[in-house]
Write a protein that holds these residues in place. Sequence first.
Motif, PDB file in Angstrom:
ATOM      1  N   TRP A 188       0.716  -1.271  -0.036  1.00  0.00           N
ATOM      2  CA  TRP A 188      -0.025  -0.049  -0.101  1.00  0.00           C
ATOM      3  C   TRP A 188       0.827   1.433   0.048  1.00  0.00           C
ATOM      4  O   TRP A 188       1.970   1.120   0.517  1.00  0.00           O
ATOM      5  N   TYR A 213      -9.965  -3.848   1.037  1.00  0.00           N
ATOM      6  CA  TYR A 213      -8.912  -3.380   1.851  1.00  0.00           C
ATOM      7  C   TYR A 213      -7.964  -2.629   0.774  1.00  0.00           C
ATOM      8  O   TYR A 213      -6.854  -2.387   0.787  1.00  0.00           O
ATOM      9  N   ILE A 216      -7.278   2.018   2.651  1.00  0.00           N
ATOM     10  CA  ILE A 216      -7.406   1.849   4.228  1.00  0.00           C
ATOM     11  C   ILE A 216      -7.033   3.246   5.159  1.00  0.00           C
ATOM     12  O   ILE A 216      -5.775   3.493   4.872  1.00  0.00           O
ATOM     13  N   ARG A 220      -6.612   2.661  11.007  1.00  0.00           N
ATOM     14  CA  ARG A 220      -7.875   1.521  10.790  1.00  0.00           C
ATOM     15  C   ARG A 220      -7.131   0.194  10.565  1.00  0.00           C
ATOM     16  O   ARG A 220      -6.511   0.111   9.552  1.00  0.00           O
ATOM     17  N   ALA A 221      -7.802  -0.874  11.274  1.00  0.00           N
ATOM     18  CA  ALA A 221      -7.387  -2.113  10.704  1.00  0.00           C
ATOM     19  C   ALA A 221      -5.820  -2.475  11.047  1.00  0.00           C
ATOM     20  O   ALA A 221      -5.094  -1.527  11.577  1.00  0.00           O
ATOM     21  N   GLY A 224      -3.492  -0.257   8.757  1.00  0.00           N
ATOM     22  CA  GLY A 224      -3.807   1.378   9.173  1.00  0.00           C
ATOM     23  C   GLY A 224      -2.919   1.309  10.675  1.00  0.00           C
ATOM     24  O   GLY A 224      -2.171   2.240  10.583  1.00  0.00           O
TER      25      GLY A 224
END
Length: 820
Positions: A188, A213, A216, A220-221, A224
């Motif tokens: 990412w 996903y 993101i 978050r998650a 993240g």
Amino acid sequence: MLRSDPADSLPSPERRGPADRRLTSLRAVLDSAADGVLVVDGDGEIAEANAKLLPLWRLPDAARHGPAAALFAAMAAQLANPRHYLFDPARMLVDPRLEVCALVELTDGRVFEVRSSPHRGAAGRIWWFRDVTSWRQAEAELVERNRRIALGNDIGAAVVAGGTLRQVLQRCAEAILQHLGGAFARIWLLDEVENVLTLEASAGLHTGLTGRYSRIPVGRAKIGGIARSRVPHLTNDLLNDPLLADPAWARQAGMVAFAGYPLVFEGRLVGVVAMFADRPLSATVLDSLLACADRLAIAVARAWSETEVRESEGRFRLLAEAAEEGIVIHDHGVLIDANPSFSRLLGYAADDLPGRRISDFLQLPEAEKADETAALGWYEQPRELLGRHRDGSSVPLEVAARSISRGGRELWVLVIRDLSDRKHLEEQTIQLATERAALTRAGFLARASHELGSSLDSGATYAATARLAVPTLADFAVAFCLEGDHVADASATHADPGHEAVLREVASGLVGETGDGPARDVGALVRGTDEGATHSGLLAELRRRLPPELEPRLIGCLPLAASGSTVGLLVLGVTDTDRDLDASTMALAEELAFRAGSALENSRLFDAAVHATQARDDLLGIVAHDLRNPLNLIGNAAELILDGIFSGNPEAEQRHLQIIRRAAGQMNRLIADLLDAKRIETGGLDIDPRPESAATLLADALNFMGPLAESNGLRLTAEAQEGLPPVSIDPGRIQQVFSNLVGNAVKFTPRGGSIHLTAESDGDHLRVAVRDTGPGIAPEQLPNVFNRFWQADKDRRGIGLGLTIARAIVEAHRGRIWVE
């Protein structure tokens, strides 16, 4: 000494049957085997088991008695696969022709090579067992190292190959998956405006870039969270990971491990790389993924920088006259106008430019020279070319093109940037990235390799090893040189110069220490603050002698190995409370010890090369010296005969022909000795033994060497003990031994002296002695008498190979030869 069969150990030849002879042969094999050996007869009973078998399997001595099935059951109980067919004697005995070799793993982690083959000449089978654990471990480490190198090469190739950033990242994700063996890998990148991670590359089970996903938010998650904390997240227990958003998916997909690393370059977060795996991830895999993350961060940061530069060029294109970039307008390759920066860039005056072709200034590829407009106009992305400076030098340029319309005519605008500084900066950036990826480890090891490789002196290598370890690894270090079981030398370094003299004095005081302490100390790691901490050998003595101000809080010991054996020890001591000999420090210390061992091996090889060169030169000198005399004799005698000096005097002519024949024989013996010496060196000295009596041996020696002794005024006698049994020998080779020994005695015994041969029983051996009344050999020279080319005096009589060949022949008969 030559081995003979004692009369009372076996039946007489008349009563000795084929089974006895096979048993004798089998026991000889068992006695010489280096591995564990087990022989099972056709009834499944243990026929033979050598002394190495039961200790290898850690079984009691009682296990060697009884049926083979019980012993194999005890062995199989230690296997990771207890039902392995090689440990089923009933199954293996079914096919007597079957030959099998396999590797088996034990529950304690050891790996054995097991071979089974039929017992030739008797019913039953033979099993061989060899511990190959260390070899398998070394092989696994080499595979891991090669995998890390291949991954680094593929990541580097993916970055250098070019293309869009997404294409580069996709190739990197595929390389990570290929070499590290995960289920899927993703990358990412951070959208700094929206503070959102966008999926740019995915390889493995899930290759799509859309879905849940694909975007993101930071924080978050799991992904993240890695971006927000900028801390890697690693687990080999994924199902129990509290940050896992979808445990049901992980359970269904069989995922058990996860590794995620933030992509950070110079403090700037650029993205996240993560990999899921269906098996636990080793420390080596995690280290490799960390290195990939560093390189990916550099590649992304560079791509972003280049994008920002291109966007900046577009915003300021209207300011061409003030721009630092060269700007050129051309009409189908003919230059119409150029800004001052272009003139300065290539060293031309502004008035010299209009009307000239663009190819005068840019070095186009041969395939594009035919159509300059197409070559310089079809691309809008910057392109790297070499420019021609007025002074003839080449200038690296980045060229971008845009088409414009002026007066209804299509023209092209080239924006040209000087890449000299950027090329230099790129080189520096790549170098910096490499150093950061390897952190201080690479710099330390590079320095260690340089210092250790700068000298072929082993003493300098020990000193450099101790010096390199401080202060990077420890507060003080001592490198001990071992010779056999004792300390031969010691080098010490302390981070505090005020303590170094004391440390060196203590270390020097340990020179000469003996015993098995050094061997026990290898790999030791002792914390001085541990309750009841104990250690022995060199470490104990070193700590006992250190003054209180040098008492280490932690002390470790690593081997320095060369040619497969430990030749030294590296002792690391920590006194600072902020320092520790943790796993990473010891791993780096092991790398240092490995390089030190390699340097010591290089020193050994250098010494061997010097000795080999000296031996070659000695051999050439010896051969030249010992061939010159017979050649001169042959030449002189032949010249006299050819000149007719002895015409009419056949007796004189025959004497000179005899001289030629004796000289040729002398040369032939010299060459034969050299060939035997070569066979000995390559292990090719063959013997053909057969039974022979001691009396016959001595009689043949008297017949062969008697005339030589008599011609030199010496008395040669022989005496054999009564009732000696026959001995298994190669008569020709043993007579060669007698020839060399008696020949030496003849050379050095004064006229009127005597030489006496004796043969007598010595237990189950036959001892033969050659005694003479000569001056003998000085005691200090005795250790050298069997060395190649060695002579006891400067008056050379031969090339010094006789005793070397004699020893090789005797040892080939499993005997021993010595001088008293």
